[in-house]
Design a protein around this motif. Structure first.
Motif, PDB file in Angstrom:
ATOM      1  N   LEU A  11       1.911 -16.094   1.584  1.00 32.24           N
ATOM      2  CA  LEU A  11       1.592 -14.672   1.620  1.00 32.24           C
ATOM      3  C   LEU A  11       0.530 -14.375   0.573  1.00 32.24           C
ATOM      4  O   LEU A  11       0.651 -14.797  -0.578  1.00 32.24           O
ATOM      5  CB  LEU A  11       2.851 -13.845   1.352  1.00 32.24           C
ATOM      6  N   TYR A  12      -0.499 -13.661   1.002  1.00 31.63           N
ATOM      7  CA  TYR A  12      -1.547 -13.192   0.089  1.00 31.63           C
ATOM      8  C   TYR A  12      -1.542 -11.669   0.170  1.00 31.63           C
ATOM      9  O   TYR A  12      -1.685 -11.094   1.253  1.00 31.63           O
ATOM     10  CB  TYR A  12      -2.905 -13.744   0.506  1.00 31.63           C
ATOM     11  N   ALA A  13      -1.341 -10.995  -0.962  1.00 28.30           N
ATOM     12  CA  ALA A  13      -1.310  -9.531  -0.968  1.00 28.30           C
ATOM     13  C   ALA A  13      -2.158  -9.015  -2.123  1.00 28.30           C
ATOM     14  O   ALA A  13      -2.042  -9.507  -3.247  1.00 28.30           O
ATOM     15  CB  ALA A  13       0.128  -9.032  -1.123  1.00 28.30           C
ATOM     16  N   ALA A  74       6.987  -8.850   2.168  1.00 27.09           N
ATOM     17  CA  ALA A  74       5.744  -8.084   2.312  1.00 27.09           C
ATOM     18  C   ALA A  74       6.048  -6.620   2.628  1.00 27.09           C
ATOM     19  O   ALA A  74       5.414  -5.706   2.093  1.00 27.09           O
ATOM     20  CB  ALA A  74       4.879  -8.698   3.412  1.00 27.09           C
ATOM     21  N   ALA A  96      -1.676  -7.053   2.937  1.00 26.99           N
ATOM     22  CA  ALA A  96      -1.059  -8.379   2.890  1.00 26.99           C
ATOM     23  C   ALA A  96      -1.361  -9.153   4.160  1.00 26.99           C
ATOM     24  O   ALA A  96      -1.535  -8.581   5.236  1.00 26.99           O
ATOM     25  CB  ALA A  96       0.451  -8.260   2.697  1.00 26.99           C
ATOM     26  N   VAL A 119      -6.284 -10.302   5.120  1.00 18.90           N
ATOM     27  CA  VAL A 119      -6.276  -9.096   4.302  1.00 18.90           C
ATOM     28  C   VAL A 119      -7.634  -8.397   4.370  1.00 18.90           C
ATOM     29  O   VAL A 119      -7.719  -7.187   4.588  1.00 18.90           O
ATOM     30  CB  VAL A 119      -5.927  -9.448   2.842  1.00 18.90           C
ATOM     31  N   ILE A 127      -0.052  -4.863   6.876  1.00 15.71           N
ATOM     32  CA  ILE A 127       0.477  -6.224   6.733  1.00 15.71           C
ATOM     33  C   ILE A 127       0.168  -6.952   8.024  1.00 15.71           C
ATOM     34  O   ILE A 127       0.648  -6.573   9.095  1.00 15.71           O
ATOM     35  CB  ILE A 127       1.991  -6.211   6.471  1.00 15.71           C
TER      36      ILE A 127
END
Length: 286
Positions: A11-13, A74, A96, A119, A127
């Motif tokens: 996960l990239y947020a 998320a 995200a 993103v 998301i």
């Protein structure tokens, strides 16, 4: 049988709006506001068993061993960032993206880059997940997603998490129990399996049924067995009824109704299985 891909995912947020806030309030104050968001986000990630947690100046990267946990994390991150009040009229929001580890061909950096592209390619306060990630979610979690028509700058199919409430723990437990349920059905040397992946089995005189019983007493669409909420139901839609003979119980006829099946028995479409066992459908729950 097709092997399911691994559910390990990344996960990239990031926090959007920090640059506008810096122009209005200065770098220090904006940095404090973004840091507060990141602290909330990291606590959410840890609560859902994230590992390899990494904090960047305005983003968080975390790996999860299980897809449902990543999506729930998320979602909670977004809710916690949304709950923060605006500063000088500027609202910070979360963006995200989640992808499977298995989607990367080479290094870990490529997985992170894929999630970061998700993103960057979509609106703030969103998301997004890759289509391959959605395929390993539980059915109840997958229902929370909707397909995006346009994926600007993203070179692979994606879906977006809406604002529907997540499944309750009881729903997830029931779904897990149903996923383990199996019924084996046999008729004239052929076998079928009813489970979460194939929850319905049709039988009747018409060739479109799973089990075709060529007998004038059998209706074209005579009956079906369905797996629902962890139970197997026998539902009749025929003219002559469906006869059920279960071990240890007297035979009875179901007509335009449904009945919860036991562990083992025989089904007769329009006739008694006790009188004609060779044309009866046999079933047994694993």
């Amino acid at each position: 049988m097709t092997e399911r891909p691994s559910a390990a995912c990344l996960l990239y947020a990031d926090v959007a709006g920090g640059a506008r806030l810096a122009v209005k309030l200065g770098e220090a104050e904006a940095g404090y506001a973004v840091e507060r968001c990141l602290n909330r986000m990291s606590r959410c990630a840890e609560a859902y068993s994230a590992n390899d947690l990494k904090l960047l100046p305005d983003a968080l990267v975390a790996r999860f061993p299980e897809a449902d946990s990543a999506l729930l994390a998320a979602r909670e991150m977004r809710e916690r960032v949304r709950a923060l009040p605006p500063m000088s009229g500027i609202k910070l929001v979360l963006r995200a993206g989640v992808v499977l580890d298995a989607e990367a061909r080479d290094a870990e950096e490529e997985v992170e880059a894929m999630a970061a592209r998700l993103v960057a390619g979509h609106n703030p306060d969103s998301i997004s997940v890759s289509e391959r990630f959605s395929e390993v979610l539980s059915p109840s979690m997958r229902r929370m997603l909707s397909r995006l028509e346009e994926n600007t700058g993203v070179p692979f199919p994606t879906l977006e998490l809406g604002d529907l409430p997540p499944p309750t723990p009881a729903e997830l437990r029931q779904e897990a129990a149903q996923a383990l349920k199996q019924m084996r059905v046999s008729f004239r040397g052929q076998n079928w399996l009813i489970d979460a992946a194939h929850p319905t089995l049709l039988f009747g005189r018409e060739t479109g049924n799973d089990i075709v019983v060529a007998d004038p007493r059998v209706s074209r669409q005579h009956a079906r067995i369905e797996l629902r909420s962890g139970l197997f139901y026998l539902a009749d839609s025929s003219t002559n009824g469906t006869y059920l003979l279960e071990e240890g119980n007297p035979e009875h006829c179901i007509k335009r109704d449904e009945f919860i099946l036991g562990e083992k028995g025989h089904i007769g479409c329009g006739f008694s299985p006790a009188e004609n066992m060779s044309d009866a459908v046999a079933f047994a729950v694993d």
